[in-house]
Write an enzyme that holds these catalytic residues in place. Structure first.
Site, PDB file in Angstrom:
ATOM      1  N   LYS A  12      -3.505 -11.376   5.211  1.00  0.00           N
ATOM      2  CA  LYS A  12      -3.399 -10.224   6.108  1.00  0.00           C
ATOM      3  C   LYS A  12      -3.667  -8.935   5.323  1.00  0.00           C
ATOM      4  CE  LYS A  12       1.569 -10.115   5.231  1.00  0.00           C
ATOM      5  NZ  LYS A  12       2.916 -10.387   5.792  1.00  0.00           N
ATOM      6  N   ARG A 110      12.938  -9.753  13.918  1.00  0.00           N
ATOM      7  CA  ARG A 110      11.690  -9.014  13.944  1.00  0.00           C
ATOM      8  C   ARG A 110      10.760  -9.641  14.970  1.00  0.00           C
ATOM      9  NH1 ARG A 110       7.956  -8.626   8.571  1.00  0.00           N
ATOM     10  NH2 ARG A 110       7.438 -10.777   9.144  1.00  0.00           N
ATOM     11  N   HIS A 139      11.161 -16.939   9.447  1.00  0.00           N
ATOM     12  CA  HIS A 139      10.886 -16.045   8.318  1.00  0.00           C
ATOM     13  C   HIS A 139      12.210 -15.538   7.756  1.00  0.00           C
ATOM     14  CE1 HIS A 139       8.174 -13.782   5.853  1.00  0.00           C
ATOM     15  NE2 HIS A 139       8.590 -12.601   6.266  1.00  0.00           N
ATOM     16  N   ARG A 191       3.900 -20.198   2.882  1.00  0.00           N
ATOM     17  CA  ARG A 191       3.021 -19.082   3.260  1.00  0.00           C
ATOM     18  C   ARG A 191       3.049 -18.058   2.129  1.00  0.00           C
ATOM     19  NH1 ARG A 191       6.550 -19.279   7.921  1.00  0.00           N
ATOM     20  NH2 ARG A 191       7.470 -17.352   7.178  1.00  0.00           N
ATOM     21  N   TYR A 233      -3.534  21.434  -6.077  1.00  0.00           N
ATOM     22  CA  TYR A 233      -2.873  22.189  -5.003  1.00  0.00           C
ATOM     23  C   TYR A 233      -1.440  22.561  -5.368  1.00  0.00           C
ATOM     24  CZ  TYR A 233      -6.624  20.702  -1.835  1.00  0.00           C
ATOM     25  OH  TYR A 233      -7.827  20.487  -1.231  1.00  0.00           O
ATOM     26  N   CYS A 280      -4.586  14.682  -4.622  1.00  0.00           N
ATOM     27  CA  CYS A 280      -5.312  15.176  -3.454  1.00  0.00           C
ATOM     28  C   CYS A 280      -5.803  13.992  -2.630  1.00  0.00           C
ATOM     29  CB  CYS A 280      -6.509  16.021  -3.889  1.00  0.00           C
ATOM     30  SG  CYS A 280      -6.096  17.329  -5.052  1.00  0.00           S
ATOM     31  N   MET A 281      -6.495  14.291  -1.532  1.00  0.00           N
ATOM     32  CA  MET A 281      -6.964  13.205  -0.682  1.00  0.00           C
ATOM     33  C   MET A 281      -7.916  12.273  -1.437  1.00  0.00           C
ATOM     34  SD  MET A 281      -8.911  13.333   3.007  1.00  0.00           S
ATOM     35  CE  MET A 281      -7.571  14.069   3.917  1.00  0.00           C
ATOM     36  N   ASP A 282      -8.765  12.852  -2.283  1.00  0.00           N
ATOM     37  CA  ASP A 282      -9.839  12.067  -2.894  1.00  0.00           C
ATOM     38  C   ASP A 282      -9.831  12.080  -4.410  1.00  0.00           C
ATOM     39  OD1 ASP A 282     -11.161  11.967  -0.184  1.00  0.00           O
ATOM     40  OD2 ASP A 282     -11.180  14.118  -0.585  1.00  0.00           O
TER      41      ASP A 282
HETATM   42  C1  LIG Z   1       3.392 -11.383   4.844  1.00  0.00           C
HETATM   43  C2  LIG Z   1       4.040 -12.620   5.241  1.00  0.00           C
HETATM   44  C3  LIG Z   1       4.155 -13.684   4.330  1.00  0.00           C
HETATM   45  C4  LIG Z   1       3.734 -13.584   2.886  1.00  0.00           C
HETATM   46  O1  LIG Z   1       4.727 -12.908   2.148  1.00  0.00           O
HETATM   47  P1  LIG Z   1       4.632 -12.732   0.548  1.00  0.00           P
HETATM   48  O2  LIG Z   1       5.954 -12.209   0.180  1.00  0.00           O
HETATM   49  O3  LIG Z   1       3.536 -11.751   0.302  1.00  0.00           O
HETATM   50  O4  LIG Z   1       4.317 -14.072  -0.026  1.00  0.00           O
HETATM   51  C5  LIG Z   1       4.693 -14.874   4.803  1.00  0.00           C
HETATM   52  N1  LIG Z   1       5.111 -14.995   6.085  1.00  0.00           N
HETATM   53  C6  LIG Z   1       5.039 -13.980   6.972  1.00  0.00           C
HETATM   54  C7  LIG Z   1       5.534 -14.173   8.365  1.00  0.00           C
HETATM   55  C8  LIG Z   1       4.513 -12.754   6.580  1.00  0.00           C
HETATM   56  O5  LIG Z   1       4.465 -11.752   7.456  1.00  0.00           O
END
Ligand SMILES: *Cc1c(COP(=O)(O)O)cnc(C)c1O
Length: 349
Positions: A12, A110, A139, A191, A233, A280-282
């Site tokens: 992601k 969540r 999770h 995951r 700035y 700064c931005m860039d």
């Molecule tokens: C982002 C995410 C992960 C991965 O988490 P890490 O700590 O980066 O390994 C696993 N499961 C879910 C639901 C997530 O949103």
């Protein structure tokens, strides 16, 4: 490391800044069993990039996402019968079965459903044409905290869901920290996001990992600043002595945090050069006074190794008051990404 357990590579947020298409293509060739993203659009982008393995959408999808999701062969986390029915209709219309995972909210509050509702939904989804209820998931709320006793509570609830839904074949709960710290929570797949980048979560023992990503830039202008003169700035930094400052062409619009101004540093020719003045931005400035060879074109390291010294995502995160996930995933698309193997750049994106 996780023999007999599948690796779901979480890619992601543009693969935590590494660039999702290239990062996922590499693991699609070997290493990952599946991929996970958060949005349907992230999943379809991976398909467009040529990724062939299963892609699980972890986040909240809407019934309107069903046509695109089925067409791309994505696996959705299904939280409602309405979404399930939309997927079922599309699966039948496109003659393409769709797999779904049901998420139990075991305490993070969540996403996911309380256990009774999750069991009820899974049972209802099971009878919809074109739908395969493949996965059961949850999770963890505090996987990387010193005291993670709450994980026991969550595990007990998930184990109950598993016992009530024994016909769901694929169970997964573990992010990087959980996978490394709590073996019983590995189930059928882990995951993993952060650890794939060679960065361990806090409080997580693990193998010696090497960060896969470095952030480097070339110095732009290098200029003298007289004592008392300010830079950037707000002129928040003033030279206390005759100084030289170098311009680094990376800014907060690239994900290099504004609050690193006057706090962070970069590596240049084996020296640690403090960031001076506001980001700064860039672009931002670094104090290169006394650094031999500091000139336009010099390579500076914002993240990564330079000689014996290195700057890690954790270093930057603690200076910026955040976490390594945030530092990596903030790196924006504007930054060119050079993909190297054995020290040789193979592609640029
Ligand atoms: C982002 C995410 C992960 C991965 O988490 P890490 O700590 O980066 O390994 C696993 N499961 C879910 C639901 C997530 O949103």
């Amino acid at each position: 490391m996780f023999a007999g357990i599948e690796l779901i590579a979480v890619v992601k947020a543009n693969a935590y800044g590494a660039g999702a298409p290239a990062f996922a293509r590499e693991l699609d060739g070997g290493g990952a069993d599946r991929f996970a993203v958060v949005w349907v659009a992230e999943g379809t982008a991976l398909r467009a990039a040529g990724v062939t393995r299963p892609i699980l959408v972890l986040g909240h999808s809407f019934p309107e996402d069903a046509p695109e999701a089925v067409r791309a062969g994505l696996t959705l986390t299904c939280h409602s019968l309405e979404l399930g029915e939309a997927l079922s209709r599309e699966a039948v219309a496109q003659d393409r079965p769709v797999a779904v995972h049901v998420k139990v909210d075991t305490g993070l509050h969540r996403f996911g459903l309380p256990i009774d509702a999750a069991v009820e939904l899974a049972t209802a989804l099971r009878s919809l044409p074109g739908i395969e209820v493949e996965g059961l998931t949850t999770h963890m709320a505090n996987a990387d905290e010193e005291d993670d006793s709450f994980a026991e509570t969550q595990h007990a609830l998930f184990a109950e869901a598993v016992a009530r839904l024994p016909w769901i074949p694929y169970r997964h709960t573990a992010n990087s920290a959980t996978a490394l710290r709590r073996e019983p929570l590995r189930y059928d797949a882990v995951r993993v996001g952060l650890a794939l980048h060679g960065v361990l979560p806090p409080n997580t023992p693990g193998p010696e990992l090497r960060p896969v990503l470095a952030l480097r830039a070339r110095l732009g202008r290098v200029a003298d600043v007289a004592p008392g003169e300010g830079v950037s700035y707000g002129l928040t930094w003033r030279a206390a002595q005759p100084s030289r400052v170098g311009l680094v062409p990376v800014g907060y619009a690239d994900g290099w945090r504004r609050n690193l101004g006057n706090t962070g540093s970069v590596l240049l020719n084996g020296h640690r050069c403090p960031m001076v003045g506001r980001v700064c931005m860039d672009q931002f400035l670094v104090d290169v006074t006394g650094v031999a060879g500091a000139a336009e074109g010099s390579l500076v390291t914002l993240l990564g190794r330079d000689g014996a010294d290195r700057i890690t995502a954790d270093d930057v995160a603690s200076q910026a008051g955040t976490i390594s996930w945030d530092i990596l995933s903030s790196l924006q698309a504007r930054l060119p990404r050079l993909y190297a193997r054995g020290g040789l750049v193979e592609s640029i994106a």
